[in-house]
Scaffold this motif. Sequence first.
Motif, PDB file in Angstrom:
ATOM      1  N   ALA A   1      34.186   5.766  54.611  1.00  0.00           N
ATOM      2  CA  ALA A   1      34.564   6.641  55.723  1.00  0.00           C
ATOM      3  C   ALA A   1      33.682   6.434  56.943  1.00  0.00           C
ATOM      4  O   ALA A   1      33.933   7.004  58.007  1.00  0.00           O
ATOM      5  CB  ALA A   1      34.509   8.096  55.272  1.00  0.00           C
ATOM      6  N   LYS A   2      32.662   5.655  56.794  1.00  0.00           N
ATOM      7  CA  LYS A   2      31.692   5.392  57.868  1.00  0.00           C
ATOM      8  C   LYS A   2      31.080   6.696  58.379  1.00  0.00           C
ATOM      9  O   LYS A   2      31.066   6.957  59.593  1.00  0.00           O
ATOM     10  CB  LYS A   2      32.326   4.575  58.996  1.00  0.00           C
ATOM     11  N   HIS A   3      30.598   7.509  57.449  1.00  0.00           N
ATOM     12  CA  HIS A   3      29.829   8.657  57.898  1.00  0.00           C
ATOM     13  C   HIS A   3      28.657   8.928  56.968  1.00  0.00           C
ATOM     14  O   HIS A   3      28.658   8.561  55.793  1.00  0.00           O
ATOM     15  CB  HIS A   3      30.715   9.899  58.112  1.00  0.00           C
ATOM     16  N   PHE A   4      27.635   9.514  57.545  1.00  0.00           N
ATOM     17  CA  PHE A   4      26.416   9.813  56.802  1.00  0.00           C
ATOM     18  C   PHE A   4      25.857  11.148  57.286  1.00  0.00           C
ATOM     19  O   PHE A   4      26.139  11.566  58.405  1.00  0.00           O
ATOM     20  CB  PHE A   4      25.383   8.691  56.912  1.00  0.00           C
ATOM     21  N   SER A   5      25.154  11.812  56.406  1.00  0.00           N
ATOM     22  CA  SER A   5      24.704  13.175  56.702  1.00  0.00           C
ATOM     23  C   SER A   5      23.258  13.375  56.274  1.00  0.00           C
ATOM     24  O   SER A   5      22.788  12.764  55.320  1.00  0.00           O
ATOM     25  CB  SER A   5      25.578  14.195  55.970  1.00  0.00           C
ATOM     26  N   LEU A   6      22.608  14.283  56.986  1.00  0.00           N
ATOM     27  CA  LEU A   6      21.245  14.703  56.663  1.00  0.00           C
ATOM     28  C   LEU A   6      21.305  16.130  56.153  1.00  0.00           C
ATOM     29  O   LEU A   6      21.943  16.985  56.773  1.00  0.00           O
ATOM     30  CB  LEU A   6      20.343  14.629  57.894  1.00  0.00           C
ATOM     31  N   HIS A   7      20.669  16.365  55.023  1.00  0.00           N
ATOM     32  CA  HIS A   7      20.650  17.692  54.434  1.00  0.00           C
ATOM     33  C   HIS A   7      19.193  18.151  54.334  1.00  0.00           C
ATOM     34  O   HIS A   7      18.365  17.451  53.744  1.00  0.00           O
ATOM     35  CB  HIS A   7      21.268  17.675  53.028  1.00  0.00           C
ATOM     36  N   ILE A   8      18.924  19.316  54.868  1.00  0.00           N
ATOM     37  CA  ILE A   8      17.593  19.899  54.747  1.00  0.00           C
ATOM     38  C   ILE A   8      17.743  21.221  54.006  1.00  0.00           C
ATOM     39  O   ILE A   8      18.502  22.100  54.442  1.00  0.00           O
ATOM     40  CB  ILE A   8      16.943  20.151  56.122  1.00  0.00           C
ATOM     41  N   THR A   9      17.062  21.339  52.882  1.00  0.00           N
ATOM     42  CA  THR A   9      17.137  22.587  52.116  1.00  0.00           C
ATOM     43  C   THR A   9      15.885  23.419  52.356  1.00  0.00           C
ATOM     44  O   THR A   9      14.855  22.907  52.803  1.00  0.00           O
ATOM     45  CB  THR A   9      17.266  22.294  50.608  1.00  0.00           C
ATOM     46  N   GLU A  10      16.016  24.704  52.059  1.00  0.00           N
ATOM     47  CA  GLU A  10      14.895  25.637  52.206  1.00  0.00           C
ATOM     48  C   GLU A  10      14.180  25.432  53.545  1.00  0.00           C
ATOM     49  O   GLU A  10      12.963  25.219  53.603  1.00  0.00           O
ATOM     50  CB  GLU A  10      13.916  25.461  51.041  1.00  0.00           C
ATOM     51  N   THR A  11      14.930  25.515  54.613  1.00  0.00           N
ATOM     52  CA  THR A  11      14.373  25.229  55.934  1.00  0.00           C
ATOM     53  C   THR A  11      13.202  26.146  56.273  1.00  0.00           C
ATOM     54  O   THR A  11      13.143  27.310  55.860  1.00  0.00           O
ATOM     55  CB  THR A  11      15.444  25.362  57.020  1.00  0.00           C
ATOM     56  N   GLN A  12      12.283  25.571  57.029  1.00  0.00           N
ATOM     57  CA  GLN A  12      11.092  26.297  57.469  1.00  0.00           C
ATOM     58  C   GLN A  12      11.000  26.198  58.990  1.00  0.00           C
ATOM     59  O   GLN A  12      11.547  25.257  59.575  1.00  0.00           O
ATOM     60  CB  GLN A  12       9.853  25.677  56.814  1.00  0.00           C
ATOM     61  N   PRO A  13      10.310  27.132  59.630  1.00  0.00           N
ATOM     62  CA  PRO A  13      10.199  27.087  61.104  1.00  0.00           C
ATOM     63  C   PRO A  13       9.692  25.736  61.622  1.00  0.00           C
ATOM     64  O   PRO A  13      10.126  25.279  62.685  1.00  0.00           O
ATOM     65  CB  PRO A  13       9.217  28.222  61.413  1.00  0.00           C
ATOM     66  N   GLU A  14       8.829  25.081  60.864  1.00  0.00           N
ATOM     67  CA  GLU A  14       8.309  23.791  61.315  1.00  0.00           C
ATOM     68  C   GLU A  14       9.339  22.663  61.230  1.00  0.00           C
ATOM     69  O   GLU A  14       9.094  21.548  61.709  1.00  0.00           O
ATOM     70  CB  GLU A  14       7.050  23.406  60.529  1.00  0.00           C
ATOM     71  N   ASP A  15      10.486  22.959  60.666  1.00  0.00           N
ATOM     72  CA  ASP A  15      11.578  21.982  60.686  1.00  0.00           C
ATOM     73  C   ASP A  15      12.293  21.994  62.037  1.00  0.00           C
ATOM     74  O   ASP A  15      13.104  21.102  62.316  1.00  0.00           O
ATOM     75  CB  ASP A  15      12.598  22.282  59.584  1.00  0.00           C
ATOM     76  N   SER A  16      12.016  22.990  62.849  1.00  0.00           N
ATOM     77  CA  SER A  16      12.637  23.075  64.174  1.00  0.00           C
ATOM     78  C   SER A  16      12.245  21.860  65.003  1.00  0.00           C
ATOM     79  O   SER A  16      11.060  21.571  65.197  1.00  0.00           O
ATOM     80  CB  SER A  16      12.206  24.358  64.893  1.00  0.00           C
ATOM     81  N   ALA A  17      13.252  21.125  65.465  1.00  0.00           N
ATOM     82  CA  ALA A  17      13.036  19.889  66.225  1.00  0.00           C
ATOM     83  C   ALA A  17      14.407  19.337  66.587  1.00  0.00           C
ATOM     84  O   ALA A  17      15.441  19.908  66.235  1.00  0.00           O
ATOM     85  CB  ALA A  17      12.254  18.868  65.399  1.00  0.00           C
ATOM     86  N   VAL A  18      14.402  18.199  67.274  1.00  0.00           N
ATOM     87  CA  VAL A  18      15.643  17.474  67.516  1.00  0.00           C
ATOM     88  C   VAL A  18      15.725  16.326  66.509  1.00  0.00           C
ATOM     89  O   VAL A  18      14.749  15.595  66.327  1.00  0.00           O
ATOM     90  CB  VAL A  18      15.713  16.928  68.951  1.00  0.00           C
ATOM     91  N   TYR A  19      16.853  16.222  65.858  1.00  0.00           N
ATOM     92  CA  TYR A  19      17.061  15.182  64.855  1.00  0.00           C
ATOM     93  C   TYR A  19      18.082  14.167  65.371  1.00  0.00           C
ATOM     94  O   TYR A  19      19.135  14.537  65.885  1.00  0.00           O
ATOM     95  CB  TYR A  19      17.555  15.801  63.538  1.00  0.00           C
ATOM     96  N   PHE A  20      17.727  12.902  65.239  1.00  0.00           N
ATOM     97  CA  PHE A  20      18.620  11.826  65.655  1.00  0.00           C
ATOM     98  C   PHE A  20      19.007  10.987  64.449  1.00  0.00           C
ATOM     99  O   PHE A  20      18.147  10.580  63.666  1.00  0.00           O
ATOM    100  CB  PHE A  20      17.934  10.909  66.670  1.00  0.00           C
TER     101      PHE A  20
END
Lengths: 113, 115
Positions: free
Chosen positions: A70-89
């Motif tokens: 399908a030509k797609h890929f995903s990023l999964h972040i579990t149990e997010t924390q405030p320090e995960d706040s950022a821009v993801y590319f």
Amino acid sequence: GENVEQHPSTLSVQEGDSAVIKCTYSDSASNYFPWYKQELGKGPQLIIDIRSNVGEKKDQRIAVTLNKTAKHFSLHITETQPEDSAVYFCAASKAGGSYIPTFGRGTSLIVHP
Amino acid sequence: GAVVSQHPSRVICKSGTSVKIECRSLDFQATTMFWYRQFPKKSLMLMATSNEGSKATYEQGVEKDKFLINHASLTLSTLTVTSAHPEDSSFYICSARHNQATGYTFGSGTRLTVV
């Protein structure tokens, strides 16, 4: 050339929730897909990557999945924390292109305490 | 390993002056380095490919006389913004790849403000 679409542009979650960022690519020859995290005022940092011969890769709270058909890929972040706040590319690249990444437009992840 | 150092992190200059930004690969040699420009809340735009010992390759629409690139050694590339104007204000980032790695390492970026 390669075209990478990334969604959503902004993602707001509560601490402890999961976050998912999705990307699609156009060039079927792309075979390496890195994900970068960019904090404010800093350069992007590689956080995880996946090659086309693998369907899923996990590193502690982050995981990446790839559907080559399908030509797609995903990023999964579990149990997010405030320090995960950022821009993801997300990015797509290939050996024939010296693995020079074509970036998505970025997702601003905000994790509320 | 694969550390890329960029300097300065911030610079403010007056219109008409030139500014030099350095990008160093600290623990590996890089025959090729890349320079990106990033506008606020936008993705990275590849400006040019810096090639050690030869001329840089510029992306379409990037003025080579405005953005001078020199890659004089295997560990250092410099970007000089010449005759800077306020519209050149931006975040500039370099990157390089260790030949035993696949992913690129990025510098910490340089915030250029032209007043």
